[in-house]
Design a protein around this motif. Structure first.
Motif, mmCIF file in Angstrom:
data_model
loop_
_atom_site.group_PDB
_atom_site.id
_atom_site.type_symbol
_atom_site.label_atom_id
_atom_site.label_comp_id
_atom_site.label_asym_id
_atom_site.label_seq_id
_atom_site.Cartn_x
_atom_site.Cartn_y
_atom_site.Cartn_z
ATOM 1 N N LEU A 133 0.815 -1.214 0.000
ATOM 2 C CA LEU A 133 0.000 0.000 0.000
ATOM 3 C C LEU A 133 0.852 1.269 0.000
ATOM 4 C CD1 LEU A 133 -2.749 1.283 -0.011
ATOM 5 C CD2 LEU A 133 -2.897 0.976 2.466
ATOM 6 N N MET A 134 1.890 1.327 0.823
ATOM 7 C CA MET A 134 2.706 2.534 0.888
ATOM 8 C C MET A 134 3.372 2.806 -0.460
ATOM 9 S SD MET A 134 2.089 3.718 3.804
ATOM 10 C CE MET A 134 3.192 5.111 3.555
ATOM 11 N N THR A 135 3.813 1.765 -1.140
ATOM 12 C CA THR A 135 4.427 1.936 -2.467
ATOM 13 C C THR A 135 3.416 2.483 -3.461
ATOM 14 O OG1 THR A 135 5.923 0.090 -2.039
ATOM 15 C CG2 THR A 135 5.616 0.742 -4.339
ATOM 16 N N GLU A 136 2.162 2.004 -3.379
ATOM 17 C CA GLU A 136 1.135 2.464 -4.311
ATOM 18 C C GLU A 136 0.738 3.911 -4.035
ATOM 19 O OE1 GLU A 136 -3.282 0.946 -4.910
ATOM 20 O OE2 GLU A 136 -1.830 -0.425 -5.855
ATOM 21 N N LEU A 137 0.858 4.339 -2.774
ATOM 22 C CA LEU A 137 0.500 5.703 -2.411
ATOM 23 C C LEU A 137 1.552 6.733 -2.822
ATOM 24 C CD1 LEU A 137 -1.052 5.225 1.152
ATOM 25 C CD2 LEU A 137 -2.225 6.172 -0.844
ATOM 26 N N ALA A 138 2.767 6.298 -3.097
ATOM 27 C CA ALA A 138 3.871 7.228 -3.382
ATOM 28 C C ALA A 138 3.573 8.175 -4.543
ATOM 29 C CB ALA A 138 5.159 6.448 -3.623
ATOM 30 N N PRO A 139 3.071 7.699 -5.705
ATOM 31 C CA PRO A 139 2.775 8.641 -6.800
ATOM 32 C C PRO A 139 1.719 9.684 -6.425
ATOM 33 C CG PRO A 139 2.832 6.388 -7.613
ATOM 34 C CD PRO A 139 2.844 6.297 -6.118
ATOM 35 N N LEU A 140 0.750 9.295 -5.607
ATOM 36 C CA LEU A 140 -0.264 10.247 -5.175
ATOM 37 C C LEU A 140 0.345 11.293 -4.247
ATOM 38 C CD1 LEU A 140 -3.219 11.177 -5.036
ATOM 39 C CD2 LEU A 140 -3.563 9.538 -3.168
ATOM 40 N N ALA A 141 1.211 10.862 -3.360
ATOM 41 C CA ALA A 141 1.859 11.793 -2.438
ATOM 42 C C ALA A 141 2.655 12.857 -3.186
ATOM 43 C CB ALA A 141 2.766 11.035 -1.483
ATOM 44 N N GLU A 142 3.213 12.499 -4.338
ATOM 45 C CA GLU A 142 4.034 13.435 -5.118
ATOM 46 C C GLU A 142 3.206 14.559 -5.729
ATOM 47 O OE1 GLU A 142 6.142 11.194 -8.005
ATOM 48 O OE2 GLU A 142 7.385 10.121 -6.531
ATOM 49 N N VAL A 143 1.911 14.311 -5.998
ATOM 50 C CA VAL A 143 1.085 15.322 -6.665
ATOM 51 C C VAL A 143 0.119 16.021 -5.718
ATOM 52 C CG1 VAL A 143 1.249 14.141 -8.883
ATOM 53 C CG2 VAL A 143 -0.658 13.616 -7.350
ATOM 54 N N CYS A 144 0.056 15.574 -4.470
ATOM 55 C CA CYS A 144 -0.872 16.173 -3.501
ATOM 56 C C CYS A 144 -0.307 17.467 -2.936
ATOM 57 C CB CYS A 144 -1.135 15.198 -2.352
ATOM 58 S SG CYS A 144 -2.563 14.135 -2.610
ATOM 59 N N GLU B 16 1.423 2.956 10.440
ATOM 60 C CA GLU B 16 2.344 3.434 9.405
ATOM 61 C C GLU B 16 1.689 4.513 8.545
ATOM 62 O OE1 GLU B 16 5.344 1.716 5.925
ATOM 63 O OE2 GLU B 16 3.852 0.388 6.846
ATOM 64 N N LEU B 17 0.417 4.324 8.219
ATOM 65 C CA LEU B 17 -0.292 5.328 7.415
ATOM 66 C C LEU B 17 -0.398 6.651 8.168
ATOM 67 C CD1 LEU B 17 -3.145 3.106 5.936
ATOM 68 C CD2 LEU B 17 -1.292 4.175 4.638
ATOM 69 N N ILE B 18 -0.773 6.598 9.429
ATOM 70 C CA ILE B 18 -0.894 7.818 10.227
ATOM 71 C C ILE B 18 0.467 8.503 10.361
ATOM 72 C CG2 ILE B 18 -1.514 8.746 12.493
ATOM 73 C CD1 ILE B 18 -3.897 7.772 10.791
ATOM 74 N N ARG B 19 1.506 7.719 10.565
ATOM 75 C CA ARG B 19 2.862 8.272 10.699
ATOM 76 C C ARG B 19 3.294 8.965 9.410
ATOM 77 N NH1 ARG B 19 4.866 4.068 12.709
ATOM 78 N NH2 ARG B 19 5.729 3.131 10.810
ATOM 79 N N ASN B 20 2.774 8.528 8.278
ATOM 80 C CA ASN B 20 3.157 9.105 6.995
ATOM 81 C C ASN B 20 2.176 10.160 6.500
ATOM 82 O OD1 ASN B 20 5.639 7.656 5.546
ATOM 83 N ND2 ASN B 20 4.580 6.139 6.835
#
Length: 428
Positions: free
Chosen positions: A98-109, A129-133
């Protein structure tokens, strides 16, 4: 107005919603602020949940866009578009990926954008882990509309903000059924029984009777609140209120015909917002009408009480109103019903059971016809409990006050009719 404690108990008669949530989970949820939300749904169930959220009255100011897809669809969309205040994403991705899949979204948010993930795995390590990130919330399917709305509220509503006052609207199924009299007596009862600040707002601008019933003649009131919204704040509102008793204030209608009162859909919205910040209980005396402003107002209040007398025209109107209000308020309890003027001499009536069956509700009160008591009180500018606090009608208004403020619930009738319904007066 003096500062007082709000704290009414939650009304126990919760209604379960289609998605498994119940109305009690939404009782104290404030209207959400003016924010933008994009939701990305993988499943049909999540799509339906978000559509239910979109129809809820607490989302009136929210700009919600519902999309099919998951994290890749969101990342692709926001690569070329600004991100909203909140992104809600359903994903069935395994926790390890999940964290790997979220990386592209984090870059454009945008850094200020909040994210809520709705996942299919109940994994506490993943949650941490999600809350920490930087993810604001992680919910596990299946989720209800109440879960989603409470998650949004936890992000965007200040927990230290003062609670909003409860708004209770009274309206008649037909003109002349006594809805205003009941509203005025209930407002007086709430203020005196619970020693809490109550504002009674008379919304019948041309023909309102609250000023007469409380023997008041204020120079200003509802007209100034409605027609000068740019001036309206807590201080200005306080100048418009007239004191009826220690804890009851009146926002009176002008009750004059020197102008046409052609009100727009949101005419009362600024006043309601100020009222909710000013008093813990606001009783709205709504005229018998069906217009854009009445529909809008009835769709946004906390409780609706429909008053009817037991005849065919009232039954037809009440049925139409209940059906319309259930569509306007799909995630709220059904309106309350009060049967008034029951047992009028020489008048053919529909039996209470036959009247209530088509509406699929039990009345919270059945008030017998008593021309002497009610007529004397009206002509004296006094409430029923002031005239005779031991009368059955005074006891009924006390019971209604408990129900509409969430301090009591309607008891189910025993077999054999409606004789044991809370508020029904079998004695005369």
């Amino acid at each position: 107005m003096t500062s007082i404690e709000y704290g009414f108990e939650r009304q126990p008669a919760d209604v379960f919603l289609e998605d498994g949530g119940h109305t009690g989970q939404l009782d104290h949820l404030r209207p959400l602020p003016r924010i933008s939300i994009h939701a990305f749904c993988e499943s049909e169930g999540m799509l339906q949940t978000m559509e239910r959220c979109a129809s809820d009255r607490r989302m009136a100011k929210v700009s919600l866009r519902i999309n099919s897809g998951s994290i890749p669809a969101a990342a692709n969309m926001f690569a070329s578009a600004p991100t909203p205040n909140l992104i809600i994403i359903e994903t069935s991705t395994e926790p390890s990926a999940l964290m790997t899949e979220l990386a592209p979204l984090a870059e454009v948010c945008d850094p200020s954008t909040k994210v809520v993930i709705v996942g299919h795995h109940n994994d506490i390590a993943l949650y941490r882990e999600l809350i920490r990130n930087g993810v604001s919330e992680y919910l596990v399917t299946p989720v209800s509309m109440a879960d989603i709305l409470n998650a949004i509220a936890a992000i965007f509503i200040d927990p230290e903000a003062e609670p909003l006052g409860r708004t209770i609207a009274f309206i008649g199924a037909k003109g002349g059924v006594g809805s205003s009299t009941i509203a005025h007596n209930c407002a007086w009862g709430i203020s005196s029984l619970f020693s809490t600040e109550v504002v009674l707002a008379d919304l019948d601008l041309p023909f309102g009777t609250a000023n007469i019933n409380f023997d008041q003649d204020p120079a200003q009131g509802m007209a100034e609140a409605v027609y000068t919204p740019e001036r309206l704040d807590e201080v200005f509102l306080d100048r418009l209120l007239s004191k009826c008793s220690e804890h009851l204030s009146l926002l009176a209608a002008p009750s004059t015909l020197d102008r046409a009162y052609d009100l727009e859909r949101g005419s009362f919205q600024p006043m309601l917002e100020v009222l909710q910040r000013s008093a813990p209980v606001n009783v709205l005396d709504v005229p018998h009408a069906w217009s854009e402003w009445t529909r809008t107002l009835l769709g946004e209040v906390d409780e609706v009480i429909v008053t009817a007398v037991p005849d065919l025209a009232n039954l037809r109107n009440a049925k139409n109103m209940f059906d319309a209000l259930k569509k306007l308020r799909p995630n709220d309890r059904s309106p309350h019903l009060i049967l008034n003027q029951v047992g009028m001499p020489k008048r053919p009536e529909i039996a209470p059971g036959d009247f209530c069956d088509p509406l699929e509700v039990q009345p919270i009160a059945i008030i017998p016809f008593d021309a002497q008591l009610f007529g004397t009180a009206a002509n004296s500018g006094r409430m029923i409990a002031e005239m005779d606090k031991k009368s059955p009608a005074a006891e009924t208004f006390s019971q209604i006050a408990h129900i509409v403020t969430g301090r009591a619930t309607v008891k189910k009738p025993k077999k054999g009719g409606l004789g044991k319904v809370l508020g029904m007066l079998g004695r005369k």
